[in-house]
Design a protein around this motif. Structure first.
Motif, mmCIF file in Angstrom:
data_model
loop_
_atom_site.group_PDB
_atom_site.id
_atom_site.type_symbol
_atom_site.label_atom_id
_atom_site.label_comp_id
_atom_site.label_asym_id
_atom_site.label_seq_id
_atom_site.Cartn_x
_atom_site.Cartn_y
_atom_site.Cartn_z
ATOM 1 N N SER A 13 0.845 -1.202 0.000
ATOM 2 C CA SER A 13 0.000 0.000 0.000
ATOM 3 C C SER A 13 0.877 1.248 0.000
ATOM 4 O O SER A 13 1.841 1.339 0.767
ATOM 5 N N SER A 14 0.511 2.218 -0.809
ATOM 6 C CA SER A 14 1.271 3.468 -0.840
ATOM 7 C C SER A 14 1.038 4.303 0.419
ATOM 8 O O SER A 14 1.808 5.227 0.696
ATOM 9 N N VAL A 15 0.014 3.992 1.184
ATOM 10 C CA VAL A 15 -0.285 4.719 2.426
ATOM 11 C C VAL A 15 -0.257 3.769 3.630
ATOM 12 O O VAL A 15 -1.002 3.929 4.585
ATOM 13 N N SER A 16 0.631 2.811 3.591
ATOM 14 C CA SER A 16 0.699 1.780 4.621
ATOM 15 C C SER A 16 1.000 2.347 6.001
ATOM 16 O O SER A 16 2.016 3.019 6.211
ATOM 17 N N ILE A 17 0.128 2.050 6.957
ATOM 18 C CA ILE A 17 0.389 2.462 8.336
ATOM 19 C C ILE A 17 1.510 1.608 8.935
ATOM 20 O O ILE A 17 2.234 2.069 9.821
ATOM 21 N N ARG A 19 4.143 0.671 7.251
ATOM 22 C CA ARG A 19 5.365 1.326 6.773
ATOM 23 C C ARG A 19 5.681 2.536 7.658
ATOM 24 O O ARG A 19 6.838 2.759 8.024
ATOM 25 N N GLN A 20 4.664 3.307 8.006
ATOM 26 C CA GLN A 20 4.890 4.461 8.883
ATOM 27 C C GLN A 20 5.431 4.023 10.242
ATOM 28 O O GLN A 20 6.354 4.642 10.784
ATOM 29 N N ASP A 38 10.810 -1.119 -0.274
ATOM 30 C CA ASP A 38 9.379 -1.143 -0.545
ATOM 31 C C ASP A 38 9.106 -2.429 -1.311
ATOM 32 O O ASP A 38 9.654 -2.618 -2.410
ATOM 33 N N TYR A 149 -4.529 5.005 14.374
ATOM 34 C CA TYR A 149 -4.888 6.401 14.094
ATOM 35 C C TYR A 149 -5.064 7.231 15.362
ATOM 36 O O TYR A 149 -4.908 8.458 15.338
ATOM 37 N N MET A 154 0.223 11.479 12.864
ATOM 38 C CA MET A 154 0.579 11.379 11.447
ATOM 39 C C MET A 154 1.446 12.554 10.993
ATOM 40 O O MET A 154 2.343 12.371 10.179
ATOM 41 N N GLU A 155 1.175 13.738 11.489
ATOM 42 C CA GLU A 155 1.958 14.911 11.067
ATOM 43 C C GLU A 155 3.380 14.864 11.612
ATOM 44 O O GLU A 155 4.334 15.131 10.891
#
Length: 175
Positions: A13-17, A19-20, A38, A149, A154-155
């Motif tokens: 996923s390009s917005v993988s949590i 990965r974060q 990736d 979340y 996130m910021e």
């Protein structure tokens, strides 16, 4: 000489949590050279015995294993799809086992997982923790973060709760 840690999320996923979370965890590792990858860069056709017989093992599977081999340790964030590995990671893993069942090559590893819900991707983390030694992983620890979340800024790209930070640092210290 610093250790080389290979960090990646088992998610395409390009917005993988996950990965974060892995990138944040990697930033907490001191005295380590961090290389991230990736798995999207390693997309291959679905594994099928007939395909392997006809075409052999894709070069990308060899390339992924080479990246694993170049590291001193592994930090992996596991996304959970319906309680299991995402298809993209499972496919990459399956191709790699066709080269050698010892996919993790004896590397020390820490497995992380998170999800937006209360389970924190715990099912896939349990599956991966059980499987890691079977496939050559020297599992040093696991950590799950529920309610991503709510728990992750996130910021700022960091955890809110100091107790979470301490727990994560404790598991990373085992690496």
């Amino acid at each position: 000489m610093s250790r080389k840690i290979l960090a990646f999320a088992a998610s395409n996923s390009s917005v993988s949590i996950n990965r974060q979370l892995v990138e944040y965890a990697a930033s907490l590792l001191e005295d380590a050279e961090i290389e991230t990858l990736d798995i999207h860069e390693f997309e291959m056709p679905l594994y099928r015995h007939d395909r392997e017989e006809e075409s052999g093992i894709p070069q990308l599977a060899h390339d992924f294993r080479d990246r694993l081999a170049s590291a001193d340790a592994l930090l992996i964030g596991l996304a959970e799809h319906n309680g299991h590995y995402p298809a993209a990671f499972k496919n990459l893993f399956d191709w790699c086992t066709r080269i050698d069942r010892d996919v993790w090559q004896g590397k020390p590893m820490v497995l992380l997982a998170t999800s937006g819900g209360p389970g924190g991707a715990g099912r896939v983390l349990d599956i991966a923790a059980t499987a890691a030694p079977v496939f050559g992983g020297d599992l040093r620890g696991t950590w799950s973060l529920p309610q991503f979340y709510d728990a992750f800024d996130m910021e700022a790209g960091e955890l809110h709760n100091p107790e979470h930070v301490t727990a994560l640092k404790d598991v990373l210290a085992k690496l």
